[in-house]
Design an enzyme around this catalytic site. Structure first.
Site, mmCIF file in Angstrom:
data_model
loop_
_atom_site.group_PDB
_atom_site.id
_atom_site.type_symbol
_atom_site.label_atom_id
_atom_site.label_comp_id
_atom_site.label_asym_id
_atom_site.label_seq_id
_atom_site.Cartn_x
_atom_site.Cartn_y
_atom_site.Cartn_z
ATOM 1 N N ARG A 174 24.715 -99.880 2.774
ATOM 2 C CA ARG A 174 24.776 -98.634 1.982
ATOM 3 C C ARG A 174 24.339 -99.080 0.774
ATOM 4 N NH1 ARG A 174 28.272 -97.932 6.033
ATOM 5 N NH2 ARG A 174 28.450 -100.071 5.862
ATOM 6 N N THR A 175 25.048 -100.210 0.129
ATOM 7 C CA THR A 175 24.777 -100.421 -1.240
ATOM 8 C C THR A 175 23.312 -100.893 -1.549
ATOM 9 O OG1 THR A 175 27.178 -101.533 -1.505
ATOM 10 C CG2 THR A 175 25.602 -101.743 -3.342
ATOM 11 N N LYS A 181 15.291 -124.182 1.398
ATOM 12 C CA LYS A 181 14.848 -125.498 1.051
ATOM 13 C C LYS A 181 15.378 -126.332 0.031
ATOM 14 C CE LYS A 181 10.082 -122.992 1.516
ATOM 15 N NZ LYS A 181 8.942 -122.606 1.079
ATOM 16 N N ARG A 208 24.396 -108.914 -5.292
ATOM 17 C CA ARG A 208 25.300 -109.176 -4.299
ATOM 18 C C ARG A 208 25.585 -110.629 -3.850
ATOM 19 N NH1 ARG A 208 27.610 -105.516 0.864
ATOM 20 N NH2 ARG A 208 28.050 -104.240 -1.217
ATOM 21 N N HIS A 258 33.228 -104.239 -7.222
ATOM 22 C CA HIS A 258 32.215 -103.618 -6.485
ATOM 23 C C HIS A 258 32.013 -102.306 -7.593
ATOM 24 C CE1 HIS A 258 29.364 -102.083 -4.119
ATOM 25 N NE2 HIS A 258 29.868 -102.176 -2.917
#
Ligand code: CP
Length: 313
Positions: free
Chosen positions: A54-55, A82, A104, A132
């Site tokens: 969703r976000t 890496k 996020r 959030h």
């Protein structure tokens, strides 16, 4: 303040102004041409180091509807694999002259840390158990549309409150806008300290007849380091919004869930599709709300102040 890191950084007035701005962007989404030129020539990087449906999608759509250029950064396909550090990764992205970074991460505090490594505006799209903020904003947007105002409303937030960034953000935002909030959870899934004014119930049956909204949370199994619950079935029995409990909810109550849902655990499948469910509206609200957030961060350069106009200089 050009970053949005924590919903508690905004006053009630600033929250309301941001929701008003989201309403004006929602109006643009009813037009045949939904794209507006507000962020033309701006570049937004979606830096998601943890999975999202969703976000991530709604930030992407929101930024494009504002005419911004969008770059999707995938941690799994990056040079992090890496051995490059997070700091070097952010400084590399930043050196390309980006205007906004939506972050996020599974660890609390990463978006705040990122602000030290870039001049771009940083928006927290969910960090660990912490915050959030855009989820809280879109939930307030839906609730405000439903009731006109959150003032005096009673909202139960039920489920894994301890490990939920949505719970901590929404407790703050709902309370700031005047709602009474009761968290409903077993003692093992409550945080050791709650913000002032938040009430507690240890069984959903204690509050189900009384509330204006029932906000369900899934058990954050990816964040549980020990067994804090006997089983999903026992959780459902005491804390799930089952069809039987949904019958006791008021006819004008609102059922909310931030997603992703575990149907049959915290919410019965048919309850998720009940006419009182605002879950689809919550997803849809992500677009205008995130347009408002991106515009405030990248277009206006600060939160909590409506865009200046001739009438509102
Ligand atoms: N509500 C929410 O944050 O959902 P995603 O994890 O799918 O973005």
């Amino acid at each position: 303040m050009k970053h949005l890191l924590d919903i508690s950084d905004l006053t009630a007035t600033e929250l309301s102004e941001l929701l008003d701005l989201a309403e004006s962007f929602a109006e643009t989404q009813t037009r045949s041409v939904r794209t507006v030129p507000a962020l033309r020539n701006k570049t937004v990087v979606l830096a998601f180091f943890e999975d999202s449906t969703r976000t991530r999608t709604s930030f992407d759509v929101a930024a494009r509807r504002l005419s911004a250029q969008v770059v999707n950064f995938s941690a799994g396909a990056s040079s992090l694999s890496k051995g490059e550090s997070l700091r070097d990764t952010i400084e590399t992205i930043s050196a390309m002259g980006v205007d906004g970074i939506v972050v996020r991460h599974k660890s609390s505090g990463v978006p705040a840390q990122v602000t030290r490594w870039t001049d771009a505006a940083v928006i927290n799209a969910g960090d660990g158990w912490h915050q959030h903020p855009t989820q809280a904003l879109l939930d307030c947007f839906v609730a405000r549309r439903y009731w006109g105002s959150l003032d005096g409303r009673h909202i139960a937030i039920c489920g894994d409150v301890a490990h939920s960034r949505v719970a901590s953000s929404n407790m703050a935002a709902f309370s700031a806008l005047g709602a009474k909030v009761t968290v409903v959870a077993p003692a093992t899934l409550l945080p050791p300290v709650l913000p002032p004014g938040i009430e507690v119930a240890y069984d959903l049956d204690e509050v189900i007849d009384d509330v204006d909204a029932c906000y369900l949370l899934r058990i954050q199994k990816e964040r549980l380091s020990e067994v804090l619950l006997p089983s999903d079935a026992e959780f459902r029995q005491r804390f799930g919004l089952t069809t039987d409990r949904a019958r006791r909810l008021r006819s004008d109550a609102l059922i909310m869930h931030p997603g992703p849902m575990n149907r049959g655990v915290e919410i019965d499948p048919e309850v998720a599709d009940d006419p009182r469910s605002g879950i689809t509206e919550q997803v849809a609200a992500g677009i205008p709300v995130r347009m408002a957030v991106l515009y405030s961060a990248l277009g206006v350069g600060q939160f909590g102040r409506s865009p200046r106009t001739k009438e509102n200089p």
